[in-house]
Design a protein around this motif. Structure first.
Motif, mmCIF file in Angstrom:
data_model
loop_
_atom_site.group_PDB
_atom_site.id
_atom_site.type_symbol
_atom_site.label_atom_id
_atom_site.label_comp_id
_atom_site.label_asym_id
_atom_site.label_seq_id
_atom_site.Cartn_x
_atom_site.Cartn_y
_atom_site.Cartn_z
ATOM 1 N N THR A 64 0.832 -1.204 0.000
ATOM 2 C CA THR A 64 0.000 0.000 0.000
ATOM 3 C C THR A 64 0.859 1.242 0.000
ATOM 4 O OG1 THR A 64 -1.603 -1.222 1.286
ATOM 5 C CG2 THR A 64 -1.866 1.156 1.199
ATOM 6 N N LEU A 65 1.826 1.239 0.855
ATOM 7 C CA LEU A 65 2.670 2.418 0.972
ATOM 8 C C LEU A 65 3.517 2.606 -0.270
ATOM 9 C CD1 LEU A 65 3.650 1.930 4.670
ATOM 10 C CD2 LEU A 65 2.102 3.621 3.708
ATOM 11 N N GLY A 66 3.967 1.496 -0.818
ATOM 12 C CA GLY A 66 4.771 1.597 -2.018
ATOM 13 C C GLY A 66 3.988 2.274 -3.127
ATOM 14 N N LEU A 67 2.735 1.935 -3.226
ATOM 15 C CA LEU A 67 1.917 2.516 -4.275
ATOM 16 C C LEU A 67 1.596 3.963 -4.014
ATOM 17 C CD1 LEU A 67 -0.382 -0.471 -5.009
ATOM 18 C CD2 LEU A 67 1.543 0.398 -6.310
ATOM 19 N N LEU A 68 1.547 4.304 -2.766
ATOM 20 C CA LEU A 68 1.294 5.701 -2.450
ATOM 21 C C LEU A 68 2.535 6.545 -2.688
ATOM 22 C CD1 LEU A 68 -0.770 5.418 0.823
ATOM 23 C CD2 LEU A 68 -1.430 6.674 -1.222
ATOM 24 N N ASN B 244 -6.088 8.963 -8.453
ATOM 25 C CA ASN B 244 -6.014 10.360 -8.056
ATOM 26 C C ASN B 244 -4.569 10.803 -7.790
ATOM 27 O OD1 ASN B 244 -6.814 12.861 -7.108
ATOM 28 N ND2 ASN B 244 -7.291 12.097 -5.036
ATOM 29 N N GLN B 245 -3.715 10.571 -8.780
ATOM 30 C CA GLN B 245 -2.295 10.941 -8.657
ATOM 31 C C GLN B 245 -1.653 10.370 -7.400
ATOM 32 O OE1 GLN B 245 -2.377 15.331 -9.083
ATOM 33 N NE2 GLN B 245 -1.235 14.983 -10.987
ATOM 34 N N LYS B 246 -2.008 9.150 -7.087
ATOM 35 C CA LYS B 246 -1.485 8.443 -5.913
ATOM 36 C C LYS B 246 -1.893 9.090 -4.589
ATOM 37 C CE LYS B 246 2.366 6.072 -8.045
ATOM 38 N NZ LYS B 246 3.745 5.626 -7.937
ATOM 39 N N ASN B 247 -2.911 9.892 -4.627
ATOM 40 C CA ASN B 247 -3.418 10.437 -3.369
ATOM 41 C C ASN B 247 -4.412 9.483 -2.697
ATOM 42 O OD1 ASN B 247 -2.400 13.247 -2.836
ATOM 43 N ND2 ASN B 247 -2.911 13.366 -5.004
ATOM 44 N N THR B 248 -4.929 8.570 -3.480
ATOM 45 C CA THR B 248 -5.863 7.580 -2.940
ATOM 46 C C THR B 248 -5.393 6.194 -3.365
ATOM 47 O OG1 THR B 248 -7.665 9.157 -3.246
ATOM 48 C CG2 THR B 248 -8.280 6.862 -2.849
ATOM 49 N N THR B 249 -5.391 5.278 -2.437
ATOM 50 C CA THR B 249 -5.037 3.898 -2.771
ATOM 51 C C THR B 249 -6.106 2.962 -2.232
ATOM 52 O OG1 THR B 249 -2.666 4.353 -2.715
ATOM 53 C CG2 THR B 249 -3.334 2.065 -2.486
ATOM 54 N N LEU B 250 -6.608 2.124 -3.130
ATOM 55 C CA LEU B 250 -7.570 1.104 -2.726
ATOM 56 C C LEU B 250 -6.829 -0.222 -2.612
ATOM 57 C CD1 LEU B 250 -10.493 1.948 -5.194
ATOM 58 C CD2 LEU B 250 -10.127 2.800 -2.862
ATOM 59 N N VAL C 145 -9.400 -21.145 7.955
ATOM 60 C CA VAL C 145 -9.660 -19.719 8.189
ATOM 61 C C VAL C 145 -9.582 -18.985 6.857
ATOM 62 C CG1 VAL C 145 -9.030 -17.677 9.501
ATOM 63 C CG2 VAL C 145 -8.541 -19.938 10.439
ATOM 64 N N LYS C 146 -10.640 -18.250 6.562
ATOM 65 C CA LYS C 146 -10.655 -17.437 5.347
ATOM 66 C C LYS C 146 -10.764 -15.972 5.738
ATOM 67 C CE LYS C 146 -13.300 -20.885 4.284
ATOM 68 N NZ LYS C 146 -14.530 -21.584 4.022
ATOM 69 N N ASP C 147 -9.916 -15.164 5.163
ATOM 70 C CA ASP C 147 -9.853 -13.743 5.508
ATOM 71 C C ASP C 147 -10.058 -12.869 4.279
ATOM 72 O OD1 ASP C 147 -7.314 -14.488 7.775
ATOM 73 O OD2 ASP C 147 -9.138 -13.421 8.313
ATOM 74 N N ILE C 148 -10.733 -11.756 4.516
ATOM 75 C CA ILE C 148 -10.857 -10.733 3.476
ATOM 76 C C ILE C 148 -10.508 -9.395 4.111
ATOM 77 C CG2 ILE C 148 -12.505 -9.445 2.057
ATOM 78 C CD1 ILE C 148 -13.983 -12.097 1.641
ATOM 79 N N LEU C 149 -9.791 -8.572 3.373
ATOM 80 C CA LEU C 149 -9.429 -7.242 3.885
ATOM 81 C C LEU C 149 -9.634 -6.214 2.782
ATOM 82 C CD1 LEU C 149 -8.069 -5.545 6.169
ATOM 83 C CD2 LEU C 149 -5.901 -6.027 5.060
ATOM 84 N N LEU C 150 -10.390 -5.174 3.080
ATOM 85 C CA LEU C 150 -10.607 -4.087 2.135
ATOM 86 C C LEU C 150 -10.134 -2.798 2.780
ATOM 87 C CD1 LEU C 150 -14.268 -5.010 1.088
ATOM 88 C CD2 LEU C 150 -12.153 -5.498 -0.191
ATOM 89 N N GLY C 151 -9.467 -1.970 1.999
ATOM 90 C CA GLY C 151 -8.954 -0.749 2.610
ATOM 91 C C GLY C 151 -8.869 0.408 1.643
ATOM 92 N N VAL C 152 -8.868 1.589 2.194
ATOM 93 C CA VAL C 152 -8.619 2.791 1.407
ATOM 94 C C VAL C 152 -7.689 3.698 2.212
ATOM 95 C CG1 VAL C 152 -10.772 3.837 2.253
ATOM 96 C CG2 VAL C 152 -9.654 4.777 0.222
ATOM 97 N N THR C 153 -6.672 4.203 1.522
ATOM 98 C CA THR C 153 -5.739 5.129 2.157
ATOM 99 C C THR C 153 -5.794 6.446 1.399
ATOM 100 O OG1 THR C 153 -4.301 3.282 2.746
ATOM 101 C CG2 THR C 153 -3.355 5.480 2.875
ATOM 102 N N PHE D 198 -8.586 3.694 6.192
ATOM 103 C CA PHE D 198 -9.717 2.917 6.713
ATOM 104 C C PHE D 198 -9.599 1.491 6.192
ATOM 105 C CE2 PHE D 198 -11.656 7.166 6.843
ATOM 106 C CZ PHE D 198 -12.167 7.152 8.136
ATOM 107 N N ASN D 199 -9.821 0.536 7.081
ATOM 108 C CA ASN D 199 -9.825 -0.868 6.669
ATOM 109 C C ASN D 199 -11.058 -1.563 7.228
ATOM 110 O OD1 ASN D 199 -7.348 -0.822 5.368
ATOM 111 N ND2 ASN D 199 -6.216 -1.556 7.159
ATOM 112 N N TYR D 200 -11.488 -2.568 6.496
ATOM 113 C CA TYR D 200 -12.489 -3.494 7.022
ATOM 114 C C TYR D 200 -11.930 -4.896 6.846
ATOM 115 C CZ TYR D 200 -16.439 -6.640 7.108
ATOM 116 O OH TYR D 200 -17.258 -7.701 7.390
ATOM 117 N N SER D 201 -11.952 -5.673 7.896
ATOM 118 C CA SER D 201 -11.514 -7.060 7.762
ATOM 119 C C SER D 201 -12.604 -8.010 8.219
ATOM 120 C CB SER D 201 -10.211 -7.312 8.525
ATOM 121 O OG SER D 201 -10.424 -7.296 9.919
#
Lengths: 430, 72
Positions: free
Chosen positions: A20-24, A172-178, A217-225, A236-239
């Motif tokens: 995530t950070l790399g992409l930002l 958005n010019q790397k201002n938002t990362t999903l 165990v199955k996990d899902i993680l969604l996030g926006v930075t 924000f994250n939802y897991s």
């Protein structure tokens, strides 16, 4: 045994954060020396010493994480952890007015005796865990990256293997990362002395439930930075985690008491064979006074077992010199008890309940952590840090059977727990 | 009730702090600092996760929330 949970998820979280950070465009974790084209390896190592008060659990845990920059935005990572634990841990039984004698989990006829009024602790707790993970992160497009990983761990009575993937997309010019991630894990439990039959009487440690049980165990993680100006960041994250299979702790028991709080017998605990966990997480980070960094995070957690928890974490990094920092931190945590948490069962209740556990970790409590970290970048660019933390749980009495409530009130059914930990970190490029 | 307000206050404070959200590549000097990473101390975060997963019922949020050992 119970506490061996430097879980693969921790590694996955790290990789996801890196991606995530790399992409930002934010992953400037390497000292400038990394730019000379020869130092492609980054080693991040650490050592944890953890000790609980009252002769309870202590742990020593060395960690090494390595990353190699393969060029063209591709990174290969590998991590290795050893986790050595020993000490005493609550077996789940309630204190009693007379001495209590329990069979050791090994089932070899050995016993231990607990003094009147004391919290029953099993002193035979000891284990060593080895964990490894591998990860590969690569670009899928100019704005998207994919990471894939494998993890595995082995301890005396537990084996875990897992795979995970995550995708991040810059907007958005790397201002938002999903980001979106998924993970699967298979765990196998092979407890000392075998699997006990749940909610059956503990008699001479006879365990007829077989030798091994497993869960998925199955996990899902969604996030926006979101970048909030040149000095702020918000995530924000939802897991969501779905766990199916053997969720019970094979070493935990419950007291079955009469109205005078005298234990009549003990039964093995039983938990539901599914657990759904939800967590909402937010973190805000801001550069202040042209020098320091404030970090605040909050998490709301709820699961299908009836546990609800709030976690708030605040730290302030004081960059008091160009290459030196001091970082005090404070964390507050509170949880409600699981629906099936019982401090003890009343006589006969063990035949009517579907599930029951007296594990203090499923009880109600508040907890505070206070910490102080010192960090320094050395002249050669290597980074070292040392951190000291104090953790204290304040137990809240819950799950007391009404018929024995008066008699049980003479005992401390929700004892506090304190722990200190010291950790060292050392990071360098090579 | 009070705890329920925390995320709202937090969000309000955070959003009000951003008069100009869009940051140009040449304005990223501060955001690129090592101490401005969301997880600035990965190893120590790893230790924290270990400790709290061992001692508390909640997990996840910052990262994946499930899995692990037969312990919690």
């Amino acid at each position: 045994m119970q506490l061996i949970e430097q879980r693969p998820e921790n590694r996955r979280r790290l990789h996801l954060a890196m991606a995530t950070l790399g992409l930002l465009g934010l992953a400037a974790e390497r000292p400038a020396a990394a730019d000379d084209g020869t130092k492609n390896w980054t080693f991040d190592s650490g050592l944890l010493y953890y000790k609980e008060g009252g002769g309870r659990v202590q742990a020593i845990e060395p960690v090494v994480n390595a990353a190699i920059d393969l060029g063209n935005d591709r990174t290969l990572t590998a991590g290795f952890v050893i986790d050595s634990l020993s000490g005493a841990t609550p077996n789940g039984a309630a204190p009693a007015a007379a001495p209590q004698t329990f069979a050791q989990p090994s089932g070899k006829g050995k016993t231990y005796t607990i003094a009147p009024g004391a919290t029953p602790l099993d002193h035979t707790f000891e284990d060593t865990r080895f964990a490894v993970d591998l990860g590969y992160l690569f670009p899928l497009s100019s704005n998207g990256h994919l990471g894939v990983g494998l993890s595995g761990s082995k301890e005396y009575d537990f084996t875990s293997v897992g795979a995970n993937t995550h995708y991040t997309l810059d907007l958005n010019q790397k201002n938002t990362t999903l980001s979106a991630g998924a993970a699967f894990e298979y765990d196998s439990s092979d407890p000392v002395g075998g699997i006990p039959l749940p909610l059956t009487m503990m008699v001479n440690a006879v365990k007829a439930g077989g030798s091994s049980k497993s869960k998925n165990v199955k996990d899902i993680l969604l996030g926006v930075t979101q970048v909030l100006g040149p000095r702020g960041l918000l995530q924000f994250n939802y897991s969501l985690s779905l766990s199916n299979g053997y969720e019970t702790d094979p070493y935990k028991i419950l007291s079955v008491v009469d109205s005078n709080a005298v234990p009549q017998y003990y039964v093995y605990e039983k938990r539901p064979d599914t657990r759904v966990k939800n967590a909402l997480f937010a973190e805000y980070k801001r550069f202040v006074f042209d020098r320091d960094v404030v970090d605040f995070s909050y998490r709301y957690f709820t699961d299908s077992w009836g546990v609800r928890a709030h976690t708030a974490d605040l730290s302030y990094r004081w960059n008091f010199a160009q290459r030196k920092s001091l970082e005090p931190s404070v964390r507050f945590y509170t949880q409600t008890a699981a629906d099936f948490y019982h401090a003890a069962l009343f006589t006969g209740q063990d035949a009517t309940v579907d599930n029951a556990s007296a594990d203090p970790r499923l009880g109600a409590f508040n907890a505070w952590t206070g910490g102080l970290r010192y960090g320094q970048v050395l002249a050669n660019g290597h980074e070292l840090s040392v951190r000291v933390e104090y953790y204290k749980q304040f137990g809240k009495v819950a799950g007391v059977p009404q018929q024995a409530a008066t008699a049980l009130s003479q005992f401390n059914l929700a004892p506090d727990l304190s722990a200190i930990n010291v950790s060292f970190g050392y990071r360098f490029n090579w | 009730m009070k705890l329920g307000l925390i995320p709202i206050l937090f969000l309000t404070a955070a959003l009000s702090a951003c008069s100009s959200v869009a940051v140009k590549p040449w304005q990223r000097g501060i955001l690129a600092r090592a101490d401005m990473q969301l997880d600035a101390h990965p190893i120590q975060s790893q230790f924290d996760d270990h400790i709290y997963f061992s001692k508390e019922a909640a997990s996840g949020g910052r990262g994946f929330g499930g899995g692990g050992c037969g312990c919690n």
